[in-house]
Design a protein around this motif. Structure first.
Motif, PDB file in Angstrom:
ATOM      1  N   ILE A   1       0.840  -1.200   0.000  1.00  0.00           N
ATOM      2  CA  ILE A   1       0.000   0.000   0.000  1.00  0.00           C
ATOM      3  C   ILE A   1       0.876   1.250   0.000  1.00  0.00           C
ATOM      4  N   ALA A   2       1.936   1.241   0.813  1.00  0.00           N
ATOM      5  CA  ALA A   2       2.859   2.380   0.847  1.00  0.00           C
ATOM      6  C   ALA A   2       3.580   2.539  -0.486  1.00  0.00           C
ATOM      7  N   ALA A   3       3.967   1.419  -1.099  1.00  0.00           N
ATOM      8  CA  ALA A   3       4.678   1.470  -2.385  1.00  0.00           C
ATOM      9  C   ALA A   3       3.788   1.975  -3.506  1.00  0.00           C
ATOM     10  N   ASP A   4       2.481   1.754  -3.367  1.00  0.00           N
ATOM     11  CA  ASP A   4       1.541   2.181  -4.413  1.00  0.00           C
ATOM     12  C   ASP A   4       1.154   3.648  -4.308  1.00  0.00           C
ATOM     13  N   GLY A   5       1.701   4.373  -3.334  1.00  0.00           N
ATOM     14  CA  GLY A   5       1.489   5.816  -3.286  1.00  0.00           C
ATOM     15  C   GLY A   5       0.672   6.324  -2.124  1.00  0.00           C
ATOM     16  N   THR A   6       0.104   5.436  -1.315  1.00  0.00           N
ATOM     17  CA  THR A   6      -0.613   5.884  -0.124  1.00  0.00           C
ATOM     18  C   THR A   6       0.399   6.289   0.939  1.00  0.00           C
ATOM     19  N   ARG A   7       0.148   7.408   1.583  1.00  0.00           N
ATOM     20  CA  ARG A   7       1.002   7.832   2.690  1.00  0.00           C
ATOM     21  C   ARG A   7       0.654   6.975   3.910  1.00  0.00           C
ATOM     22  N   VAL A   8       1.610   6.223   4.426  1.00  0.00           N
ATOM     23  CA  VAL A   8       1.384   5.335   5.563  1.00  0.00           C
ATOM     24  C   VAL A   8       2.230   5.834   6.734  1.00  0.00           C
ATOM     25  N   ILE A   9       1.567   6.124   7.857  1.00  0.00           N
ATOM     26  CA  ILE A   9       2.225   6.636   9.059  1.00  0.00           C
ATOM     27  C   ILE A   9       1.994   5.637  10.187  1.00  0.00           C
ATOM     28  N   TYR A  10       3.063   5.214  10.827  1.00  0.00           N
ATOM     29  CA  TYR A  10       3.017   4.222  11.900  1.00  0.00           C
ATOM     30  C   TYR A  10       3.392   4.919  13.209  1.00  0.00           C
ATOM     31  N   VAL A  11       2.453   4.945  14.157  1.00  0.00           N
ATOM     32  CA  VAL A  11       2.693   5.492  15.488  1.00  0.00           C
ATOM     33  C   VAL A  11       2.694   4.309  16.460  1.00  0.00           C
ATOM     34  N   PRO A  12       3.853   3.820  16.893  1.00  0.00           N
ATOM     35  CA  PRO A  12       3.897   2.605  17.712  1.00  0.00           C
ATOM     36  C   PRO A  12       3.163   2.757  19.045  1.00  0.00           C
ATOM     37  N   GLY A  13       2.709   1.607  19.576  1.00  0.00           N
ATOM     38  CA  GLY A  13       2.029   1.577  20.859  1.00  0.00           C
ATOM     39  C   GLY A  13       2.853   0.863  21.906  1.00  0.00           C
ATOM     40  N   ASN A  14       2.211   0.416  22.982  1.00  0.00           N
ATOM     41  CA  ASN A  14       2.947  -0.234  24.066  1.00  0.00           C
ATOM     42  C   ASN A  14       3.296  -1.688  23.756  1.00  0.00           C
TER      43      ASN A  14
END
Length: 281
Positions: free
Chosen positions: A68-81
């Protein structure tokens, strides 16, 4: 295919036996968005320390997110506990996915929301490891019952239904904890002069309107199979996804309406002039 401006998912818990990876894969196959937020606990590193459970469907979720990220969608990962180790890499981009301690999301109608997993508001996690251990064991038992219950429902060709979520809504102490969590998030948003807070962590999707902001929780993919979605007009909904996808809750109204930028051309009157002329007639 469902099109959204932004999608927020959290608490997938890949690597645990309770992850509903098949439903999530179907969701990712049928939803498109400009920005996808992964709001923590996507990978359950805590569960994997006890027992690694990473079947093909879990691997496919990871592969799908990278694609999905490679296809142009901006992907943001905010880690949790539960995937806290990945906080060591915040500020970097891995496989096209940007890792951040927290993000600020601006909706199409101009509202600014803090996006963070939310474990900083969980007093049990912060203050009492013993209570956390007891709570985790009870929750684990409830989730195992949930698995067997839904296996029985599937054999009877009935759609997914969360026994675990139903039980928790009938425990007064759990409801009180959720309310305290929601108010803590709203207070943090208001102090930071934001319009609201988007988080996960407590596996309880929904909205709460405060005096100066909106609390949004995107739920989980263990018990509820829910995501928070933003339409192209800035509206926010909680979407449940299993055999019968549907919107389970929409944000409280009224919400902010964007003010149009009027640019008169030639002799075209401004909106106020139109209203004044109408009142004279």
């Amino acid at each position: 295919m469902h099109q959204y401006r932004s999608v927020f998912i959290s608490d997938v818990h890949l690597g645990s036996a309770d992850c509903q990876a098949e439903y999530l894969l179907d969701f990712l196959d049928n939803v498109r968005c400009e920005t996808l937020y992964l709001v923590g606990d996507i990978i359950d590193l805590i569960a994997m320390q006890r027992r690694v459970h990473f079947p093909k469907s879990h691997q496919e979720v990871v592969q799908r997110l990278v694609r999905i990220a490679a296809d142009g969608t901006r992907v943001i990962y905010v880690p949790g506990n539960h995937d806290e180790f990945l906080r060591n890499f915040c500020g970097q981009t891995l496989a096209g996915i940007q890792l951040l301690h927290k993000a600020v999301h601006t909706t199409a109608d101009g509202r600014r929301f803090v996006v963070c997993h939310g474990d900083q508001f969980d007093q049990v996690v912060r203050c009492s490891p013993l209570l956390l251990l007891v709570g985790d064991r009870a929750h684990g038992l409830l989730l195992r019952l949930n698995r067997w219950f839904n296996l029985w429902r599937k054999l009877r060709k009935k759609p997914y239904w969360s026994l675990a979520a139903w039980v928790k809504t009938r425990i007064g102490q759990a409801k009180a904890f959720i309310q305290r969590f929601e108010m803590a998030a709203l207070t943090a948003a208001e102090r930071g002069q934001y319009d609201g807070y988007i988080c996960g962590h407590i596996h309880s999707a929904g909205f709460r309107q405060g005096t100066g902001g909106l609390y949004c929780n995107d739920g989980d993919w263990v018990e509820h199979c829910t995501a928070l979605v933003e339409g192209f007009d800035g509206s926010l909904d909680i979407l449940h996804w299993s055999e019968r996808p549907h919107i389970v809750e929409s944000e409280p109204q009224p919400r902010r309406t964007p003010v149009p930028e009027w640019q008169p051309v030639g002799d075209q009157p401004l909106p106020g002039q139109v209203a004044a002329r109408a009142s004279r007639h």
